[in-house]
Design an enzyme around this catalytic site. Structure first.
Site, PDB file in Angstrom:
ATOM      1  N   TRP A  35      36.337  37.514  51.911  1.00 10.24           N
ATOM      2  CA  TRP A  35      35.479  36.322  52.315  1.00 10.24           C
ATOM      3  C   TRP A  35      35.840  36.041  53.859  1.00 10.24           C
ATOM      4  O   TRP A  35      34.969  34.988  54.385  1.00 10.24           O
ATOM      5  CB  TRP A  35      35.634  35.227  51.250  1.00 10.24           C
ATOM      6  CG  TRP A  35      37.251  34.692  51.277  1.00 10.24           C
ATOM      7  CD1 TRP A  35      37.838  34.058  52.023  1.00 10.24           C
ATOM      8  CD2 TRP A  35      37.975  35.290  50.056  1.00 10.24           C
ATOM      9  NE1 TRP A  35      39.070  33.922  51.479  1.00 10.24           N
ATOM     10  CE2 TRP A  35      39.333  34.533  50.271  1.00 10.24           C
ATOM     11  CE3 TRP A  35      37.662  36.106  49.143  1.00 10.24           C
ATOM     12  CZ2 TRP A  35      40.420  34.773  49.717  1.00 10.24           C
ATOM     13  CZ3 TRP A  35      38.778  36.411  48.251  1.00 10.24           C
ATOM     14  CH2 TRP A  35      40.157  35.807  48.306  1.00 10.24           C
ATOM     15  N   GLU A  48      36.206  29.252  48.309  1.00 11.29           N
ATOM     16  CA  GLU A  48      36.888  27.990  48.104  1.00 11.29           C
ATOM     17  C   GLU A  48      37.068  27.739  46.568  1.00 11.29           C
ATOM     18  O   GLU A  48      38.097  26.861  46.348  1.00 11.29           O
ATOM     19  CB  GLU A  48      36.429  26.793  49.146  1.00 11.29           C
ATOM     20  CG  GLU A  48      36.524  27.347  50.645  1.00 11.29           C
ATOM     21  CD  GLU A  48      38.073  27.267  51.012  1.00 11.29           C
ATOM     22  OE1 GLU A  48      39.013  26.629  50.329  1.00 11.29           O
ATOM     23  OE2 GLU A  48      38.483  28.099  51.851  1.00 11.29           O
ATOM     24  N   LEU A  91      39.633  33.974  35.052  1.00  9.43           N
ATOM     25  CA  LEU A  91      39.984  33.046  36.178  1.00  9.43           C
ATOM     26  C   LEU A  91      40.457  31.763  35.887  1.00  9.43           C
ATOM     27  O   LEU A  91      41.094  31.106  36.482  1.00  9.43           O
ATOM     28  CB  LEU A  91      38.820  33.261  37.312  1.00  9.43           C
ATOM     29  CG  LEU A  91      39.261  32.660  38.760  1.00  9.43           C
ATOM     30  CD1 LEU A  91      40.223  33.760  39.473  1.00  9.43           C
ATOM     31  CD2 LEU A  91      37.728  32.815  39.473  1.00  9.43           C
ATOM     32  N   GLY A  92      39.871  31.237  34.946  1.00 10.18           N
ATOM     33  CA  GLY A  92      40.476  30.078  34.107  1.00 10.18           C
ATOM     34  C   GLY A  92      39.787  28.836  34.830  1.00 10.18           C
ATOM     35  O   GLY A  92      38.879  28.995  35.932  1.00 10.18           O
ATOM     36  N   TYR A  93      39.923  27.648  34.281  1.00  9.39           N
ATOM     37  CA  TYR A  93      39.405  26.251  34.946  1.00  9.39           C
ATOM     38  C   TYR A  93      37.959  26.586  35.171  1.00  9.39           C
ATOM     39  O   TYR A  93      37.449  26.406  36.134  1.00  9.39           O
ATOM     40  CB  TYR A  93      40.006  25.996  36.280  1.00  9.39           C
ATOM     41  CG  TYR A  93      41.476  25.741  36.363  1.00  9.39           C
ATOM     42  CD1 TYR A  93      42.084  24.474  35.804  1.00  9.39           C
ATOM     43  CD2 TYR A  93      42.708  26.682  36.546  1.00  9.39           C
ATOM     44  CE1 TYR A  93      43.581  24.356  35.808  1.00  9.39           C
ATOM     45  CE2 TYR A  93      43.771  26.454  36.872  1.00  9.39           C
ATOM     46  CZ  TYR A  93      44.273  25.421  36.332  1.00  9.39           C
ATOM     47  OH  TYR A  93      45.728  25.259  36.231  1.00  9.39           O
ATOM     48  N   TYR A 131      38.279  18.093  49.837  1.00 13.24           N
ATOM     49  CA  TYR A 131      38.599  19.268  50.629  1.00 13.24           C
ATOM     50  C   TYR A 131      37.682  20.302  50.647  1.00 13.24           C
ATOM     51  O   TYR A 131      37.524  21.178  51.648  1.00 13.24           O
ATOM     52  CB  TYR A 131      39.790  19.760  49.610  1.00 13.24           C
ATOM     53  CG  TYR A 131      40.219  21.273  50.076  1.00 13.24           C
ATOM     54  CD1 TYR A 131      41.039  21.391  51.212  1.00 13.24           C
ATOM     55  CD2 TYR A 131      39.689  22.271  49.136  1.00 13.24           C
ATOM     56  CE1 TYR A 131      41.187  22.746  51.557  1.00 13.24           C
ATOM     57  CE2 TYR A 131      39.804  23.473  49.656  1.00 13.24           C
ATOM     58  CZ  TYR A 131      40.674  23.811  50.640  1.00 13.24           C
ATOM     59  OH  TYR A 131      40.988  25.196  51.067  1.00 13.24           O
ATOM     60  N   ASP A 149      44.888  20.892  51.230  1.00 18.17           N
ATOM     61  CA  ASP A 149      45.199  21.451  50.048  1.00 18.17           C
ATOM     62  C   ASP A 149      46.525  21.197  49.683  1.00 18.17           C
ATOM     63  O   ASP A 149      47.430  20.858  50.494  1.00 18.17           O
ATOM     64  CB  ASP A 149      44.549  22.866  50.050  1.00 18.17           C
ATOM     65  CG  ASP A 149      45.263  23.671  50.968  1.00 18.17           C
ATOM     66  OD1 ASP A 149      46.265  23.492  51.526  1.00 18.17           O
ATOM     67  OD2 ASP A 149      44.986  25.034  50.766  1.00 18.17           O
ATOM     68  N   CYS A 214      59.245  30.609  61.229  1.00 20.35           N
ATOM     69  CA  CYS A 214      58.535  29.531  61.283  1.00 20.35           C
ATOM     70  C   CYS A 214      58.669  29.297  62.773  1.00 20.35           C
ATOM     71  O   CYS A 214      59.746  28.818  63.596  1.00 20.35           O
ATOM     72  CB  CYS A 214      58.906  28.353  60.500  1.00 20.35           C
ATOM     73  SG  CYS A 214      58.132  26.987  61.061  1.00 20.35           S
TER      74      CYS A 214
END
Length: 367
Positions: A35, A48, A91-93, A131, A149, A214
């Site tokens: 994507w 998203e 994928l759940g939820y 978000y 997020d 970092c």
């Protein structure tokens, strides 16, 4: 009295340097994703929604399969909910899929098939919060909208050493508003926001942050205080509720006998084998007959299958059953769990996936 806006959090280095460092890191280290680079607001929106509380690697195959089935927002809007859930299954939820489907119909009916271009209109859609709206508006349309997020929250909590602050989100949102509006970030809002997300998921990772990699480590307050592995402080984990069920596993070749579950609180609208509460098989066949009018014969017990749905831990005692004479109720059917013709719970798909079950079922039930 109007509520006072939260004060933004001060950065330990100039904002321009912070922005440039992240954008340069992103240019060199960004991952390729199916994507990424899309200007199609529908595809950005879909990615998203799928990425909420789900890892990138887990999302990839679902995204590609979903786009193959529903390549446009119009195709999604015209689909039946059962078809949408079938492509989402595993994928759940699942409220994400239902809200996405409802919102797709609104986008087609009220916004000409295009994700709305204002924050107010975007947040009016089912399942679209601050978000998600900010992510789509910035990535698809280039608007300088902030995003916050879990990955960004973890990164900034460490970078700013927010130890002991109970609810820093208001101040973090203010800081991100200022950062994405910075002259060096605003023209590249899409890259800047994705850089924040990617940096949190690839460098400032949850358990052992990769401080040696970092480019901002010299300004990190948590690292200076030796708290980089301790922040954010873990929240108290909610103990799962254990629920016990008996499940009738009736096979016909590769197919399993299924019924549509129309009861809550979970798996509503999904197809699964006959399932009743309890863990004692005695009288199970009689209970099934009284409940649905189906005559089963219990031929033996199989290992218990454990499966978690949000904060419910399901203990599923599988019973090897045979279908006796008599017609099945309307709506029951045979289906192969390996196919995506029906929306099936993940535990049902495990019945045809030996790797998921890890050999706990006899070969005839895990082929």
């Amino acid at each position: 009295m109007a509520r006072k806006a939260a004060e933004p959090l001060p950065l330990p280095l100039p904002a321009g340097r912070f922005v440039r460092t992240l954008l340069d890191w992103y240019r060199r280290h960004r991952r390729e994703m199916p994507w990424r680079g899309e200007a199609d607001s529908y595809r950005v929106w879909l990615s998203e929604v799928m990425l909420q509380q789900t890892r990138v690697e887990a999302v990839r195959p679902y995204y590609e399969r979903f786009i193959g089935r529903f390549p446009t927002v119009e195709a999604l809007a015209e689909a039946e909910e059962s078809d949408v859930l079938a492509q989402w299954a595993g994928l759940g939820y699942y409220s994400r899929a239902r809200n996405l489907h409802r919102a797709a119909r609104i986008v087609c009916e009220e916004f000409g098939g295009r994700f709305p271009e204002t924050m107010e209109e975007a947040r009016s859609l089912p399942g679209v919060g601050r978000y998600t709206a900010g992510a789509v508006l910035s990535i698809a349309y280039g608007q300088p909208q902030p995003v916050l997020d879990g990955n960004i929250r973890r990164f900034l909590t460490r970078f700013l050493c927010l130890d002991g602050e109970r609810s820093p989100d208001g101040r973090l949102w203010r800081l991100l508003e200022e950062l994405v509006a910075h002259p060096e970030a605003a023209p590249r809002a899409s890259d800047f926001n994705q850089a924040l997300m990617e940096f949190g998921s690839q460098v400032c990772v949850p358990r052992t942050p990769r401080c040696g990699e970092c480019p901002l480590s010299g300004s990190c307050r948590a690292l200076a205080a030796g708290l980089q592995a301790d922040l954010p402080r873990p929240k108290k984990v909610r103990e799962p509720v254990r629920l016990h069920f008996l499940v009738a596993l009736v096979r016909r070749g590769s197919e399993v006998l299924l019924r549509r579950n129309d009861e809550g609180p979970f798996l509503k609208g999904f197809w699964e084998p006959p399932r009743l509460e309890g863990d004692d098989p005695a009288g199970f066949a009689m209970r099934v007959r009284k409940r649905w009018g189906v005559r089963l014969e219990v031929a033996g017990e199989l290992p218990t299958l454990r499966h978690q749905i949000t904060h419910h831990q399901l203990e599923l005692k599988l019973l090897r059953c045979r279908l006796r004479e008599g017609a099945m109720p309307d709506g029951w059917q045979w289906a192969d769990p390996a196919e995506r013709r029906l929306p099936l719970p993940a535990y049902v798909r495990k019945l045809s996936d030996p790797d998921s079950v890890r050999g706990s079922l006899p070969s005839e039930f895990s082929r």
